[in-house]
Design an enzyme around this catalytic site. Structure first.
Site, PDB file in Angstrom:
ATOM      1  N   LYS A  71       0.802  -1.233   0.000  1.00 31.84           N
ATOM      2  CA  LYS A  71       0.000   0.000   0.000  1.00 31.84           C
ATOM      3  C   LYS A  71       0.833   1.280   0.000  1.00 31.84           C
ATOM      4  O   LYS A  71       0.400   2.293  -0.543  1.00 31.84           O
ATOM      5  CB  LYS A  71      -0.954   0.010   1.205  1.00 31.84           C
ATOM      6  N   ASP A 107      -9.991   2.714   2.359  1.00 33.52           N
ATOM      7  CA  ASP A 107     -10.093   2.062   3.678  1.00 33.52           C
ATOM      8  C   ASP A 107     -10.816   2.945   4.706  1.00 33.52           C
ATOM      9  O   ASP A 107     -11.764   2.496   5.359  1.00 33.52           O
ATOM     10  CB  ASP A 107      -8.693   1.705   4.209  1.00 33.52           C
TER      11      ASP A 107
END
Ligand code: ATR
Length: 284
Positions: A71, A107
């Protein structure tokens, strides 16, 4: 599923990737909407990430998700990073616009949507957040941006301090604070809190009896969001509910972060219930 010469490819890059529920969620949505897409898991080693991102361009893959450990490292390989993702230095979604790769993070927004779908607006809520890893950063940022008062506590206090300093710098105000994880601190913080969020891995299968906080501190009126979803009902959730608190697991965040990515790639309204049922069936 049918795959044709015309089929648009989506996927997820991870190491490991075999545990990922994203293929299940997205392919369930693709089937439900009867669109000509397929979502594929790709096992990408850290050393191969640059090659894999070149492959997104070369193979005209329409979009990918990034999971552990990619990420952060993916950022330098992209053409553009959305403001939200840039601020938390984390990208879980890449959108391929004719070879121009744009990174976003769904997220934090996924967490907020699922929590607010469950409990309504959290503006002004006092939040005690346990953990200081990647998930904690995304969730703490989203909560602070939504007007919550966020306190972070972590087993390793230096990580909580680093997370808080980083977030306050990008937010330009003292929006988030950290406390050492002593029983005195936790007792005081949780007594004042509206919402407890567990972003640690404590309680995850197979450690079913583990709990990240003394259960005696849980009280009626508290909302408990456990990011763990396997098992679907953790000991933290059970102890909270036994004391009259409301508790949810991390399936909602998983589904909503996926749904936001799906909408970014396809422009279509994601079938949330279908995705949720697919996730539940896989976990149970
Ligand atoms: P993620 O990116 O999914 O958030 P991570 O970066 O590995 O994962 O973070 C895991 C979090 O769970 C950390 O806050 C970690 O605490 P440390 O920073 O002290 O390592 C926390 N954690 C994991 N196992 C734990 C345990 N047994 N007790 C308390 N905290 C734990």
């Amino acid at each position: 599923m049918n795959v044709f010469g015309t089929t648009t490819v989506l996927g997820v890059f991870g190491h490991p990737v075999s545990h990922s529920l994203s293929p299940l969620l997205h392919n369930a949505a693709i089937r439900a909407l009867k669109i000509d897409y397929i979502y594929v898991p790709f096992h990408v080693l850290p050393c191969d990430l640059p090659g894999a991102i070149s492959g997104v361009r070369a193979l005209q893959i329409a979009g990918v998700n990034l999971t552990i450990p990619h990420k952060e490292r993916v950022i330098e390989l992209l053409d553009e990073v959305g403001e939200h993702a840039a601020r938390i230095q984390s990208v879980n979604t890449v959108i391929n616009r004719d070879g121009w790769l744009c990174g976003e993070s769904t997220d934090g927004p996924g967490f907020m949507r699922s929590a607010e779908a469950e409990w309504g607006s959290l503006r002004g809520a006092r939040v005690l957040l346990l953990g200081a890893g990647g998930a904690a950063k995304a969730v703490a940022y989203a909560l602070a941006e939504s007007g919550c008062e966020v306190t972070v506590a972590n087993r390793t206090p230096e990580r909580a301090e680093a997370l808080v300093n980083g977030l306050n710098t990008v937010l330009g105000r003292q929006a988030v604070r950290s406390v050492a994880m002593t029983s005195e601190n936790l007792s005081a913080e949780i007594g004042n809190a509206d919402l407890l969020v567990n972003t640690t891995s404590v309680g995850m299968s197979p450690e079913l009896e583990s709990i990240p906080i003394d259960p005696e501190l849980l009280h009626k009126g508290l909302l408990v969001y456990d990011l763990v979803y396997s098992p679907p009902r953790t000991r933290l959730m059970a102890e909270a509910e036994a004391r009259g608190a409301k508790a949810v697991n991390g399936i909602g965040m998983l589904v909503h972060q996926g749904a936001i990515s799906f909408q970014m790639w396809t422009g279509l309204e994601p079938p949330i219930m279908v995705m949720q049922e697919a996730a539940l069936a896989a976990i149970q």
